[in-house]
Design an enzyme around this catalytic site. Structure first.
Site, short mmCIF file in Angstrom:
data_model
loop_
_atom_site.label_atom_id
_atom_site.label_comp_id
_atom_site.label_asym_id
_atom_site.label_seq_id
_atom_site.Cartn_x
_atom_site.Cartn_y
_atom_site.Cartn_z
N ARG A 108 0.83 -1.20 0.00
CA ARG A 108 0.00 0.00 0.00
C ARG A 108 0.86 1.24 0.00
O ARG A 108 1.94 1.27 0.60
CB ARG A 108 -0.92 0.02 1.23
CG ARG A 108 -1.93 -1.09 1.29
CD ARG A 108 -2.89 -0.90 2.45
NE ARG A 108 -2.20 -0.71 3.71
CZ ARG A 108 -2.64 0.05 4.70
NH1 ARG A 108 -3.78 0.73 4.59
NH2 ARG A 108 -1.95 0.15 5.83
N SER A 171 7.02 -5.60 7.14
CA SER A 171 6.60 -6.61 8.12
C SER A 171 7.26 -7.96 7.87
O SER A 171 6.59 -8.99 7.68
CB SER A 171 5.08 -6.72 8.12
OG SER A 171 4.51 -5.50 8.54
N ASP A 224 4.41 -3.51 11.62
CA ASP A 224 3.03 -3.08 11.79
C ASP A 224 2.66 -2.87 13.25
O ASP A 224 1.85 -1.98 13.58
CB ASP A 224 2.06 -4.07 11.13
CG ASP A 224 2.33 -5.52 11.52
OD1 ASP A 224 3.26 -5.77 12.30
OD2 ASP A 224 1.62 -6.40 11.00
#
Length: 497
Positions: A108, A171, A224
């Site tokens: 993203r 992550s 995250d």
């Protein structure tokens, strides 16, 4: 009556007796099979039991492992990784910041605009798939692809080449060397780019950005969970920890730098630092492990690792329940001839487990549909459907209560559990208000799991202390949180933590 008639009558009587005997035997067999299924259920329930006394043992074991992980690398199942995040957002940040969130086969891009007073003025998000060949190619190819996508995104949103701070949520396991740099330890989630291991992923991304003519560099490299803590702290400065319980699970919290023994002499602007626990790998003999957990561990690629995660996270809970149901199918006839359909690993997903547990219709119609459509169990009777619901409930309840014990372990390490003495040995006053930021589908999207977790917190802490602890759901810590950390560390302000 003639001899023939007597013979016929006798024959009929014999047949009738034989049929009756067969029916009686069949019913007796069915009862025996049902008793066996119920016995397996009770055995599983006992093996998963998490009374408050056991949960407190898990809490204490968590604290011990936290101390060991802070004392030396490799000293504990908990990695207790330093993040070098020594300042968190406090609501005074202003401006436009960007973030990249890479944690799977999609990534993203985010543009976040914030104003003073903990106000997110605007957020733009773009989702991008990663072509499969890039997950197995070279690191340069992957990061060039991401950098070009970011350049196009920035040009569409801002229309000008203005230098902005960038947060990078990566992550994957990383050994961090500063807040904006860290080397990849290993790939997970289907990636296998061999030339990337050991490289500074932030520096490699900076080089890709420069190659694509983008005047931007990574200001904060985070995972995250750290992003979730940052977002929670942005809205509420009493936030001291963050937990993610979704497909996987992890936690981080704010530690005093003088308690991080393995890095003596470490200096920070605030006297504190966020520690990434990697708590999915926590293990203790006090965890209620059953033969089904052992079977699950044996069928995974990371055998003997991530023991805590395999008991509480979404990717595994449905599989634990399936293993129980499969054994019931093999040792009883409660599922008819469905043993084969229950033999395939991971055919019962955790979303299906949650739907089964939350079916409150009188005839459990949703349970029937799931069993028929997904597990190919034709027309299961109501008592069998109730049995399946109970299995799913046991798995859910154990997971939620163990997650609660993990959270209290963090609070106890920080001296915020109301025990009267912090884990450092210093006596404390009354517990202060404490906020734990929490994200993930297990807590946010599964109400029964959330209820069991909240209930266990009260049982462990007691009602008075539990009232001082708030679990605050955050949304998109991996995106907005990363952008906020970029804001904080681009300004080099000496913030509180």
């Amino acid at each position: 009556m003639g001899k023939v008639g007597l013979g016929v009558a006798a024959g009929c009587a014999a047949v009738t007796c034989a049929i009756a005997a067969a029916l009686v035997a069949r019913r007796a067999s069915a009862r025996a099979h049902w008793r066996r299924a119920v016995a397996l259920l009770r055995e599983f329930e006992e093996g998963c039991a998490t009374p408050p006394a056991r949960l407190r043992q898990v809490v204490d074991a968590m604290v011990v492992e936290m101390h060991a992980g802070l004392a030396s690398d490799g000293g504990s199942k908990l990695k207790m990784l330093l993040t070098f995040v020594d300042a968190l957002p406090n609501g005074n940040e202003e401006g436009i910041y960007y973030a990249i969130d890479l944690g799977g086969t999609n990534f993203r891009l985010l543009r976040v605009e914030v104003g003073a007073g903990s106000v997110v003025i605007g957020r733009k998000v773009e989702h991008q798939p990663i072509p499969e060949e890039l997950t197995k190619g070279t690191l340069e190819e992957l990061l060039n692809y991401i950098a070009l996508a970011l350049k196009n995104f920035v040009e569409r949103e801002d229309g000008k080449d203005e230098r902005r701070a960038l947060g990078f949520t990566f992550s994957f396991p990383v050994r961090q060397t500063s807040v904006s740099s860290g080397s990849l330890i290993r790939w997970t989630k289907g990636f296998s780019i061999e030339d990337a291991v050991g490289k500074d992923v932030a520096q490699c991304l900076n080089e890709a950005l420069a190659r694509n003519g983008l005047d931007m560099s990574v200001t904060a490299l985070v995972n995250d969970t750290v992003g979730t803590l940052a977002l929670g702290h942005y809205y509420d400065e009493d936030t001291v920890a963050a937990v993610i319980i979704g497909a996987g699970t992890n936690a981080c919290y704010i530690e005093r730098t003088d308690a991080i023994i393995k890095c003596q002499g470490l200096l920070t602007n605030s006297g504190g630092m966020v520690v990434n626990m990697e708590w999915g790998n926590f293990w203790s003999s006090h965890l209620p492990r059953t033969p089904y957990d052992i079977s699950l561990d044996d069928e995974t690629q990371n055998r003997n690792d991530q023991g805590f995660e395999k008991m509480i996270s979404g990717i595994y809970l449905g599989e634990v329940a399936r293993l129980v149901l499969h054994r019931m199918a093999l040792e009883s006839d409660v599922f008819g001839d469905a043993a084969d359909s229950l033999s395939a690993p991971f055919t019962l997903s955790t979303p299906l487990l949650a739907a089964i547990r939350e079916d409150d219709s009188p005839d459990l119609s949703e349970v029937r549909r799931i069993l028929q459509e997904h597990l190919r169990i034709p027309d299961p009777p109501l008592k069998t459907r109730r049995l399946v619901v109970k299995v799913c409930d046991i798995v859910t309840r154990r997971a939620a209560r163990l997650a609660a014990a993990g959270i209290v372990g963090i609070l106890k390490k920080l001296g915020r559990d109301g025990s009267g003495v912090a884990s450092t040995g210093k006596t404390r006053s009354q517990p202060r208000r404490t906020v734990v930021a929490i994200e993930g589908g297990m807590y946010q999207g599964y109400p029964v799991f959330r209820e069991y977790l909240d209930e266990a917190l009260v049982e462990i802490l007691g009602e008075e202390v539990a009232r001082t602890v708030t679990l605050r759901v955050t949304e998109d810590g991996s995106g907005i949180g990363a952008a906020l950390l970029a804001a904080v560390h681009s300004s080099n302000r000496q913030g509180s933590i």
